[in-house]
Design a protein around this motif. Structure first.
Motif: not given
Ligand code: DX5
Ligand code: ZN
Length: 216
Positions: A11, A13, A15-16, A20, A202
């Protein structure tokens, strides 16, 4: 009893992803959970060895790799070489489970077996003494963000009884639909490690959410 948290980057991202992973390094996360899906054992495809190699370059926490793939024996050595500290295979994907477990251990990783929601705990009776961890699926594997299957609490209690009797060092991990409410009940039932994907990533502040899950 331990209260460990293993955030699932399914879950995150992508793209990054590096950012994370750094966040998880700084957080109270105990493991980083990586969900490998082959589109055959489960109806979804996620990521594989190259992503795990890159995560391993920057992660400071043990990598808890959950293989949702058929014929996992073919890939145990490359996944351990990519950085897996704990390697989980599915009971339903391993006709020669004892051999698979020995293969994981001989490659230097901790061996864990996962049960789908419909698979009873009793099938582990003759392998439990060999295991470092058992992963109970509390959703049908393949996707993040699904609702928790309530029957899991009963399975955690049954597994705890088996472990106390036959291998007290074996950890119980639960995966799917973990949030602050289910986490409390799972820890109370005897779970040691909770995987949390969407509930962590989230949330407004994933670092805080990881810390709070330990205090439910
Ligand atoms: C599902 C995966 C899980 C998933 C959990 O097949 O094994 O690890 O990422 O996601 P949530 O916590 O969102 O249910
Ligand atoms: Zn998982």
């Amino acid at each position: 009893m331990s209260r460990l948290i293993a955030p699932s980057i399914l879950s995150a991202d992508f793209n990054r992803l590096g950012i994370d992973i750094e966040m998880l390094n700084q957080s109270e996360a105990d493991y980083i959970h990586l969900d490998v899906m082959d589109g055959v054992f489960v109806p979804n495809i996620s990521f594989g060895i190259p992503v795990i190699q890159h995560v391993n370059k920057i992660a400071t926490k043990p990598l808890d790799v959950h293989l949702m793939i058929v014929e996992p024996d073919k890939f145990i050595e490359p996944f351990v070489n990519a950085g897996a500290s704990i390697l989980t295979v599915h009971y339903e994907a391993c006709p020669h489970l004892h051999r698979t477990v020995q293969l994981i251990k001989s490659n230097g990783a901790k061996a864990s077996v996962c049960l789908n929601p419909h698979t009873p705990v009793s099938v582990l009776e003759d392998i439990i003494s060999e295991l470092d961890m058992v992963l109970l699926m509390s959703v049908n594997p393949g996707f993040g963000g699904q609702s928790f299957i309530e029957n899991t609490y009963k399975k955690v209690r049954q597994l705890k009884a088996l472990i106390v009797d036959k291998n007290p060092d074996c950890l119980i991990e639960v995966d799917g639909g973990v949030n602050s409410e289910t986490a409390k009940k799972l820890f109370d039932a005897g779970a040691d490690v909770l995987v949390a994907g969407s509930f962590v990533f989230n949330s407004e502040n994933p670092t805080d959410t990881i810390g709070k899950l330990k205090l439910v």
